[in-house]
Design a protein around this motif. Structure first.
Motif, PDB file in Angstrom:
ATOM      1  N   GLU A  13      44.066  28.269  41.367  1.00  0.00           N
ATOM      2  CA  GLU A  13      45.104  27.626  42.042  1.00  0.00           C
ATOM      3  C   GLU A  13      46.136  28.829  42.295  1.00  0.00           C
ATOM      4  OE1 GLU A  13      45.290  26.126  38.393  1.00  0.00           O
ATOM      5  OE2 GLU A  13      43.439  25.611  39.252  1.00  0.00           O
ATOM      6  N   ASP A  14      45.886  29.902  41.726  1.00  0.00           N
ATOM      7  CA  ASP A  14      47.000  31.147  42.021  1.00  0.00           C
ATOM      8  C   ASP A  14      46.512  32.156  43.114  1.00  0.00           C
ATOM      9  OD1 ASP A  14      48.425  29.919  40.062  1.00  0.00           O
ATOM     10  OD2 ASP A  14      47.125  31.062  38.390  1.00  0.00           O
ATOM     11  N   GLY A  15      45.570  31.646  43.658  1.00  0.00           N
ATOM     12  CA  GLY A  15      45.072  32.610  44.940  1.00  0.00           C
ATOM     13  C   GLY A  15      44.297  33.744  44.482  1.00  0.00           C
ATOM     14  N   TYR A  16      43.381  33.477  43.392  1.00  0.00           N
ATOM     15  CA  TYR A  16      42.273  34.430  42.961  1.00  0.00           C
ATOM     16  C   TYR A  16      41.721  34.892  44.115  1.00  0.00           C
ATOM     17  CZ  TYR A  16      38.562  36.359  40.398  1.00  0.00           C
ATOM     18  OH  TYR A  16      37.489  37.274  40.006  1.00  0.00           O
ATOM     19  N   ALA A  17      41.349  36.301  44.265  1.00  0.00           N
ATOM     20  CA  ALA A  17      40.720  36.960  45.192  1.00  0.00           C
ATOM     21  C   ALA A  17      39.742  37.979  44.679  1.00  0.00           C
ATOM     22  CB  ALA A  17      41.647  37.427  46.178  1.00  0.00           C
ATOM     23  N   GLY A  18      39.410  38.065  43.557  1.00  0.00           N
ATOM     24  CA  GLY A  18      38.442  38.909  43.118  1.00  0.00           C
ATOM     25  C   GLY A  18      38.891  39.902  41.761  1.00  0.00           C
ATOM     26  N   VAL A  19      38.044  40.553  41.287  1.00  0.00           N
ATOM     27  CA  VAL A  19      38.231  41.345  40.216  1.00  0.00           C
ATOM     28  C   VAL A  19      37.604  42.685  40.203  1.00  0.00           C
ATOM     29  CG1 VAL A  19      36.416  40.374  38.659  1.00  0.00           C
ATOM     30  CG2 VAL A  19      38.200  41.130  37.435  1.00  0.00           C
ATOM     31  N   GLU A  20      38.353  43.646  39.800  1.00  0.00           N
ATOM     32  CA  GLU A  20      37.803  45.092  39.231  1.00  0.00           C
ATOM     33  C   GLU A  20      37.732  45.581  38.080  1.00  0.00           C
ATOM     34  OE1 GLU A  20      38.808  49.471  41.001  1.00  0.00           O
ATOM     35  OE2 GLU A  20      39.630  47.595  42.090  1.00  0.00           O
ATOM     36  N   VAL A  21      36.734  46.033  37.574  1.00  0.00           N
ATOM     37  CA  VAL A  21      36.428  46.428  36.123  1.00  0.00           C
ATOM     38  C   VAL A  21      36.224  48.023  36.174  1.00  0.00           C
ATOM     39  CG1 VAL A  21      35.518  46.178  33.781  1.00  0.00           C
ATOM     40  CG2 VAL A  21      35.669  44.225  35.215  1.00  0.00           C
ATOM     41  N   ARG A  22      37.329  48.571  35.511  1.00  0.00           N
ATOM     42  CA  ARG A  22      37.364  50.120  35.243  1.00  0.00           C
ATOM     43  C   ARG A  22      37.170  50.361  33.633  1.00  0.00           C
ATOM     44  NH1 ARG A  22      42.500  51.546  38.433  1.00  0.00           N
ATOM     45  NH2 ARG A  22      41.634  51.227  40.729  1.00  0.00           N
ATOM     46  N   VAL A  23      35.844  51.004  33.538  1.00  0.00           N
ATOM     47  CA  VAL A  23      35.768  51.275  32.040  1.00  0.00           C
ATOM     48  C   VAL A  23      35.695  52.546  31.824  1.00  0.00           C
ATOM     49  CG1 VAL A  23      33.954  51.139  30.236  1.00  0.00           C
ATOM     50  CG2 VAL A  23      33.706  49.638  31.860  1.00  0.00           C
ATOM     51  N   THR A  24      36.699  52.980  30.711  1.00  0.00           N
ATOM     52  CA  THR A  24      37.117  54.400  30.302  1.00  0.00           C
ATOM     53  C   THR A  24      36.890  54.444  28.833  1.00  0.00           C
ATOM     54  OG1 THR A  24      39.611  53.497  29.543  1.00  0.00           O
ATOM     55  CG2 THR A  24      39.271  54.457  31.884  1.00  0.00           C
ATOM     56  N   PRO A  25      36.848  55.754  28.390  1.00  0.00           N
ATOM     57  CA  PRO A  25      36.231  55.643  26.811  1.00  0.00           C
ATOM     58  C   PRO A  25      37.147  54.936  26.002  1.00  0.00           C
ATOM     59  CG  PRO A  25      36.248  57.916  28.058  1.00  0.00           C
ATOM     60  CD  PRO A  25      36.718  57.275  29.054  1.00  0.00           C
ATOM     61  N   ILE A  26      38.558  55.029  26.367  1.00  0.00           N
ATOM     62  CA  ILE A  26      39.763  54.455  25.588  1.00  0.00           C
ATOM     63  C   ILE A  26      39.751  53.017  25.680  1.00  0.00           C
ATOM     64  CG2 ILE A  26      42.166  54.727  24.713  1.00  0.00           C
ATOM     65  CD1 ILE A  26      42.001  57.358  26.568  1.00  0.00           C
ATOM     66  N   ARG A  27      39.663  52.489  26.705  1.00  0.00           N
ATOM     67  CA  ARG A  27      39.716  51.068  26.818  1.00  0.00           C
ATOM     68  C   ARG A  27      39.209  50.729  28.168  1.00  0.00           C
ATOM     69  NH1 ARG A  27      45.506  52.508  27.923  1.00  0.00           N
ATOM     70  NH2 ARG A  27      45.714  52.552  30.025  1.00  0.00           N
ATOM     71  N   THR A  28      38.982  49.330  28.308  1.00  0.00           N
ATOM     72  CA  THR A  28      38.419  48.538  29.678  1.00  0.00           C
ATOM     73  C   THR A  28      39.754  48.084  30.222  1.00  0.00           C
ATOM     74  OG1 THR A  28      36.462  48.134  28.388  1.00  0.00           O
ATOM     75  CG2 THR A  28      36.741  46.898  30.545  1.00  0.00           C
ATOM     76  N   GLU A  29      39.768  48.449  31.536  1.00  0.00           N
ATOM     77  CA  GLU A  29      40.877  47.992  32.477  1.00  0.00           C
ATOM     78  C   GLU A  29      40.070  46.983  33.472  1.00  0.00           C
ATOM     79  OE1 GLU A  29      42.408  51.361  34.402  1.00  0.00           O
ATOM     80  OE2 GLU A  29      43.593  52.095  32.630  1.00  0.00           O
ATOM     81  N   ILE A  30      40.964  45.741  33.436  1.00  0.00           N
ATOM     82  CA  ILE A  30      40.458  44.735  34.290  1.00  0.00           C
ATOM     83  C   ILE A  30      41.688  44.168  35.336  1.00  0.00           C
ATOM     84  CG2 ILE A  30      39.633  42.082  34.375  1.00  0.00           C
ATOM     85  CD1 ILE A  30      38.703  42.563  31.715  1.00  0.00           C
ATOM     86  N   ILE A  31      41.313  44.537  36.512  1.00  0.00           N
ATOM     87  CA  ILE A  31      42.302  44.466  37.606  1.00  0.00           C
ATOM     88  C   ILE A  31      42.016  43.228  38.478  1.00  0.00           C
ATOM     89  CG2 ILE A  31      43.546  45.353  39.592  1.00  0.00           C
ATOM     90  CD1 ILE A  31      42.154  47.943  38.198  1.00  0.00           C
ATOM     91  N   ILE A  32      43.004  42.142  38.207  1.00  0.00           N
ATOM     92  CA  ILE A  32      42.725  40.925  38.899  1.00  0.00           C
ATOM     93  C   ILE A  32      43.510  40.919  40.198  1.00  0.00           C
ATOM     94  CG2 ILE A  32      43.244  38.405  38.937  1.00  0.00           C
ATOM     95  CD1 ILE A  32      43.266  38.623  35.863  1.00  0.00           C
ATOM     96  N   ARG A  33      42.723  40.570  41.220  1.00  0.00           N
ATOM     97  CA  ARG A  33      43.192  40.582  42.831  1.00  0.00           C
ATOM     98  C   ARG A  33      43.572  39.198  43.055  1.00  0.00           C
ATOM     99  NH1 ARG A  33      42.725  44.376  46.487  1.00  0.00           N
ATOM    100  NH2 ARG A  33      42.186  42.796  48.144  1.00  0.00           N
ATOM    101  N   ALA A  34      45.065  38.868  43.300  1.00  0.00           N
ATOM    102  CA  ALA A  34      45.430  37.652  43.803  1.00  0.00           C
ATOM    103  C   ALA A  34      46.527  37.573  44.723  1.00  0.00           C
ATOM    104  CB  ALA A  34      45.843  36.953  42.500  1.00  0.00           C
TER     105      ALA A  34
END
Length: 123
Positions: A13-34
């Motif tokens: 409902e919030d206009g979800y348009a995709g996801v991008e996952v970036r894995v770094t040694p320290i943490r995992t970044e998940i970028i939600i495009r909406a």
């Protein structure tokens, strides 16, 4: 693929348009495009924190190793996923198929696209 499915169900409902996952040694970044990032973030960032904890539990990440970010889609008309979700909610709302499709095509073309194709299948 499973993360994309989970996010599309919860953020449709919030206009979800995709996801991008970036894995770094320290943490995992998940970028939600909406298209509507304010709804994704929630009141004072509450919803994004809930989503972070859900993703952590569901996919077995250690504590504080996952970070979710919301990114706004710059050109909503050029984003196929955003238009797909828009069409989906028009059809679920009871609008006729041809009318819903023409509305999406008109919106895309008015925003400067050279052309577009909408394919609907099934009964």
């Amino acid at each position: 693929a499973e993360l994309n499915e989970f996010l599309s169900r919860t953020l449709g409902e919030d206009g979800y348009a995709g996801v991008e996952v970036r894995v770094t040694p320290i943490r995992t970044e998940i970028i939600i495009r909406a298209t509507r990032t304010r709804e994704v973030l929630g009141e004072k960032g509450r919803r994004i924190r809930e989503l972070t904890s859900l993703v952590q539990k569901r996919f077995g990440f250690p504590e504080n190793s996952v970070e979710l970010f919301a990114e706004r889609v710059e050109n909503r008309a050029a984003c196929a996923m955003a238009q797909c979700e828009s069409l989906r909610f028009k059809l679920l709302g009871g609008l006729a198929v041809r009318r819903a499709c023409y509305g999406v095509v008109r919106f895309i073309m008015e925003n400067g696209a050279k052309g577009c194709e909408v394919i609907i299948s099934g009964k």
